[in-house]
Design an enzyme around this catalytic site. Structure first.
Site, PDB file in Angstrom:
ATOM      1  N   TRP A  99       0.915  -1.308  -0.140  1.00  0.00           N
ATOM      2  CA  TRP A  99      -0.145  -0.017  -0.139  1.00  0.00           C
ATOM      3  C   TRP A  99       0.940   1.187   0.002  1.00  0.00           C
ATOM      4  O   TRP A  99       0.530   2.153  -0.676  1.00  0.00           O
ATOM      5  CB  TRP A  99      -0.923  -0.002   1.189  1.00  0.00           C
ATOM      6  CG  TRP A  99      -1.957  -0.965   1.121  1.00  0.00           C
ATOM      7  CD1 TRP A  99      -2.125  -2.198   2.155  1.00  0.00           C
ATOM      8  CD2 TRP A  99      -2.803  -1.583  -0.002  1.00  0.00           C
ATOM      9  NE1 TRP A  99      -3.079  -3.247   1.582  1.00  0.00           N
ATOM     10  CE2 TRP A  99      -3.450  -2.703   0.371  1.00  0.00           C
ATOM     11  CE3 TRP A  99      -3.270  -0.690  -1.175  1.00  0.00           C
ATOM     12  CZ2 TRP A  99      -4.545  -3.170  -0.370  1.00  0.00           C
ATOM     13  CZ3 TRP A  99      -4.241  -1.349  -1.790  1.00  0.00           C
ATOM     14  CH2 TRP A  99      -4.780  -2.763  -1.559  1.00  0.00           C
ATOM     15  N   ASP A 166      -2.099   6.619   6.254  1.00  0.00           N
ATOM     16  CA  ASP A 166      -3.086   5.782   5.868  1.00  0.00           C
ATOM     17  C   ASP A 166      -3.169   4.744   7.085  1.00  0.00           C
ATOM     18  O   ASP A 166      -2.367   3.993   7.285  1.00  0.00           O
ATOM     19  CB  ASP A 166      -2.488   4.796   4.622  1.00  0.00           C
ATOM     20  CG  ASP A 166      -3.472   3.863   4.363  1.00  0.00           C
ATOM     21  OD1 ASP A 166      -4.540   3.493   5.015  1.00  0.00           O
ATOM     22  OD2 ASP A 166      -2.993   3.149   3.090  1.00  0.00           O
ATOM     23  N   LYS A 190     -11.933  -2.527   6.799  1.00  0.00           N
ATOM     24  CA  LYS A 190     -11.150  -3.217   7.746  1.00  0.00           C
ATOM     25  C   LYS A 190     -11.571  -3.354   9.093  1.00  0.00           C
ATOM     26  O   LYS A 190     -11.618  -4.265   9.805  1.00  0.00           O
ATOM     27  CB  LYS A 190      -9.700  -2.928   7.502  1.00  0.00           C
ATOM     28  CG  LYS A 190      -9.200  -2.373   6.353  1.00  0.00           C
ATOM     29  CD  LYS A 190      -8.732  -3.674   5.313  1.00  0.00           C
ATOM     30  CE  LYS A 190      -8.514  -3.550   3.844  1.00  0.00           C
ATOM     31  NZ  LYS A 190      -7.457  -2.545   3.410  1.00  0.00           N
TER      32      LYS A 190
END
Ligand SMILES: *Cc1c(COP(=O)(O)O)cnc(C)c1O
Length: 355
Positions: A99, A166, A190
């Site tokens: 990511w 993030d 998530k």
């Protein structure tokens, strides 16, 4: 059979969230209509989005001067929105996994990107700690939890420039010192809600400092000024997020969740470390509390598939590791009960004892 849901995302939601969401799909706020079929500008939905922002602020103790936005596009959209809005000349990034590297790729479209350190050399099994962030960077971007590799930065770093993080997969697993950050963002799927909404916690005074023109929908100021209602927001995921936030409050807030999460992870890591056949994949001090990655030791490697099948006979789902790590990944998000971790540990022991 009861299922034990270890999926990495989309992932387990609390029963409270699922039940209340299902109810709102049938009859929303006593309107006699589904939440799916009424205006997002109705007073009933406006109350939902306002309460969701307020609960975010309360649970994370977000100071004055910040807004919480609910946007579309996933965390991946933030990989470009962040530099679009915040990168004037140069930004620094820490590369700790898939990511982060996707975020870096997008930032390079907007200016100079200084990758201060990377753990790619060891397949992202650790968090780099020796690096310097150039003081003339517009911001320093980190991925606090590396969902795929199972490493985590479980503290708020001290750096000389604004932080942008993030936090897709570890938001609400510990208290955060929000004032150190200009932006905190994440996909909801998530640890918060179904896929479709992205939260962005943004410091208002950090906006409006880049020289370029920004398309309306990609400009944070649009969404700040319209309270995430410039266009139709993802109403159902926002409603679900609010239910999860209410459940988090009932659970005792982020301090309480932190204790529960750390206890669940410690149990599972202990079981891995004391096993004859399993081993963890990452540097112990950088282990993620949310995504526990492990494999079988070399002598037992060929039994990995068999263990996944064995675990499924106990109702355990979603433990197959990401293709870039292999082995297993058990995601221990807030909604996963400790009893599910116990079932997984028991399955690991039973499998080992049969050999
Ligand atoms: C899942 C994930 C993403 C991608 O999220 P999307 O909402 O699918 O774009 C980004 N960052 C992290 C840390 C993730 O876990």
């Amino acid at each position: 059979m009861k299922k034990h849901n270890f999926y990495a995302g989309p992932s387990i939601l609390s029963e409270y969230t699922l039940k209340n969401t299902a109810e709102a799909v049938e009859n929303f706020a006593g309107t006699g209509l589904s939440i799916l079929e009424i205006s997002h500008r109705s007073k009933e939905f406006t109350a939902v989005i306002e309460e969701a922002e307020a609960m975010f602020k309360e649970l994370l103790d977000i100071p004055e001067g910040y807004r919480v936005l609910f946007l579309g596009g996933g965390a991946s959209m933030q990989f470009c929105m962040v530099p679009f809005n915040m990168l004037n000349k140069k930004a620094s990034y820490l590369d700790t996994g898939t990511w982060s590297s996707k975020a870096i790729k997008e930032a390079k479209l907007f200016g100079e990107v200084d990758v201060v350190a990377s753990s790619k050399d060891k397949n992202y099994t650790y968090i780099p700690k020796e690096y310097t962030v150039a003081p003339d960077s517009d911001y320093f971007h980190i991925t606090t939890n590396n969902t795929i590799y199972g490493t985590e930065i479980r503290k708020d770093l001290d750096v000389n420039v604004p932080l942008i993080a993030d936090m897709s997969s570890d938001i609400f697993s510990r208290p955060i010192d929000v004032k150190k950050y200009d932006i905190i963002y994440g996909g909801a799927q998530k640890n918060l809600a179904p896929a479709g909404v992205t939260f962005v916690i943004v410091k208002e005074e950090a906006l409006g400092k880049v020289e370029r023109a920004i398309p309306t929908m990609l400009d944070y100021r649009t969404h700040v000024s319209k309270g995430s209602m410039f266009n139709t927001p993802p109403v159902l995921p926002i409603y679900s997020a609010l239910q999860t936030l209410k459940w988090y409050k009932q659970m005792g807030g982020v301090e309480a969740l932190q204790k529960i999460d750390e206890a669940k992870a410690a149990k599972l890591y202990d079981a891995i470390d004391s096993s004859r056949i399993f081993r963890g994949t990452v540097n112990p001090e950088d282990r993620s509390i949310m995504n526990v990655c492990f494999v079988m030791k070399d002598d037992y490697k060929e039994l990995e598939k068999e263990f996944v099948d064995f675990a499924s006979t106990k109702g355990i789902v979603g433990i197959k590791g990401h293709r870039s790590v292999g082995g297993f990944r058990a995601s221990l998000y807030n909604a996963l009960p400790e009893s599910s971790v116990d079932v997984l540990i028991a399955a690991m022991r039973e499998f080992e004892n049969k050999l």
